[in-house]
Design an enzyme around this catalytic site. Structure first.
Site, PDB file in Angstrom:
ATOM      1  N   HIS A  61       0.859  -1.188   0.000  1.00  0.00           N
ATOM      2  CA  HIS A  61       0.000   0.000   0.000  1.00  0.00           C
ATOM      3  C   HIS A  61       0.896   1.239   0.000  1.00  0.00           C
ATOM      4  O   HIS A  61       1.153   1.823   1.050  1.00  0.00           O
ATOM      5  CB  HIS A  61      -0.924  -0.007   1.217  1.00  0.00           C
ATOM      6  CG  HIS A  61      -1.986   1.046   1.182  1.00  0.00           C
ATOM      7  ND1 HIS A  61      -3.238   0.872   1.731  1.00  0.00           N
ATOM      8  CD2 HIS A  61      -1.988   2.306   0.686  1.00  0.00           C
ATOM      9  CE1 HIS A  61      -3.951   1.959   1.563  1.00  0.00           C
ATOM     10  NE2 HIS A  61      -3.199   2.857   0.932  1.00  0.00           N
ATOM     11  N   HIS A  95      -8.217  -5.338   7.631  1.00  0.00           N
ATOM     12  CA  HIS A  95      -7.970  -4.251   8.577  1.00  0.00           C
ATOM     13  C   HIS A  95      -8.242  -4.728  10.001  1.00  0.00           C
ATOM     14  O   HIS A  95      -9.374  -4.988  10.375  1.00  0.00           O
ATOM     15  CB  HIS A  95      -8.799  -2.995   8.295  1.00  0.00           C
ATOM     16  CG  HIS A  95      -8.171  -1.762   8.908  1.00  0.00           C
ATOM     17  ND1 HIS A  95      -7.271  -0.969   8.217  1.00  0.00           N
ATOM     18  CD2 HIS A  95      -8.276  -1.225  10.136  1.00  0.00           C
ATOM     19  CE1 HIS A  95      -6.874   0.022   8.998  1.00  0.00           C
ATOM     20  NE2 HIS A  95      -7.460  -0.121  10.169  1.00  0.00           N
ATOM     21  N   GLU A 105      -2.597  -1.696  -3.166  1.00  0.00           N
ATOM     22  CA  GLU A 105      -3.675  -0.885  -2.606  1.00  0.00           C
ATOM     23  C   GLU A 105      -3.296   0.588  -2.677  1.00  0.00           C
ATOM     24  O   GLU A 105      -2.116   0.932  -2.606  1.00  0.00           O
ATOM     25  CB  GLU A 105      -3.912  -1.226  -1.133  1.00  0.00           C
ATOM     26  CG  GLU A 105      -4.330  -2.640  -0.860  1.00  0.00           C
ATOM     27  CD  GLU A 105      -4.566  -2.880   0.629  1.00  0.00           C
ATOM     28  OE1 GLU A 105      -5.208  -3.894   0.949  1.00  0.00           O
ATOM     29  OE2 GLU A 105      -4.105  -2.063   1.458  1.00  0.00           O
TER      30      GLU A 105
END
Length: 238
Positions: A43, A190, A70
């Protein structure tokens, strides 16, 4: 079986803390895959405080499983993804100053923007996923922008799990059922960890993939990376 994609951002954070190239991300990716992970997630953020844009170029030909990138689809990110051509891109509406991702897309408000970005990636053969809260309206909106998958933002589940796991899970079950009805693939991530992942996997239907980074790396400090990856895989089989 639900696939495990390991987010290596925290390894990059550790490397950046001292400069140099320890830990070496290329070696880490090879090791993580050899330990059994079915994917690698990165990410990159505009300030490159953990994963750097150069890391993507270094890793794109190294990852032998599924490479998932991401990020917020700003122009620089879009160009990076099109250059790397990963198996999957996950669109996340994170602000530049955010420490970590803290909300899913409003797929209704941002419908036109998401539709255009997703079309660009799909033209290049890249599977698309968008980060959404476990709300039926947001899942329905996701189906209208043409994405292949959604990734459910699981922080609320992680917070609620210790007190009332059944209650914490209800929105995710509803969202998963609707996603299946709308022919959307389902990912999640998450704050999932070794304590809460098995219950999530057992009760949320149609779960294709989980992306786990912070907890997995922290747990590995005590238990070892090889061991922890296989502990996750065992929980995802249950």
């Amino acid at each position: 079986m639900t696939k495990l994609s390991v987010n290596i951002n925290k390894l990059a954070t550790l490397r950046n803390a001292r400069g140099g190239n320890v830990p070496n991300l290329v070696k880490a990716v090879k090791d993580i895959e050899s330990f059994g992970a079915e994917g690698i997630t990165v990410h990159p953020r505009p300030d490159q405080r953990h994963i750097r844009y150069q890391d993507i170029h270094d890793l794109k030909d190294v990852v032998g499983t599924e490479f998932n990138i991401e990020g917020n689809p700003i122009p620089k990110f879009i160009d990076l993804v099109l250059s790397a051509k990963p198996a999957q891109v996950t669109l996340v509406p994170d602000a530049e100053e955010a420490i970590t991702s803290n909300a899913g897309w409003d797929t209704i408000k941002h419908k036109d923007f998401l539709k255009d970005v997703i079309a660009t990636f799909k033209e290049h053969g890249i599977r698309t996923s968008i980060f959404v809260d476990p709300e039926v309206s947001m899942v329905e909106g996701a189906a209208k922008v043409g994405t292949d998958r959604i990734e459910l933002y699981t922080e609320s589940y992680a917070i609620g799990y210790p007190k009332n796991p059944e209650k914490a899970l209800q929105p995710f079950i509803k969202a998963a059922v609707v996603a299946k009805e709308l022919a959307l693939g389902l990912n999640a991530g998450h704050d999932l960890n070794l304590d809460n992942i098995a219950y999530f996997k057992k009760h949320v239907p149609h779960l294709l993939e989980v992306s786990i980074g912070h907890a997995l790396i922290c747990e590995s400090i005590y238990l070892g990376l090889d061991n922890v990856i296989n502990m996750y895989k065992n929980r995802l089989r249950e």
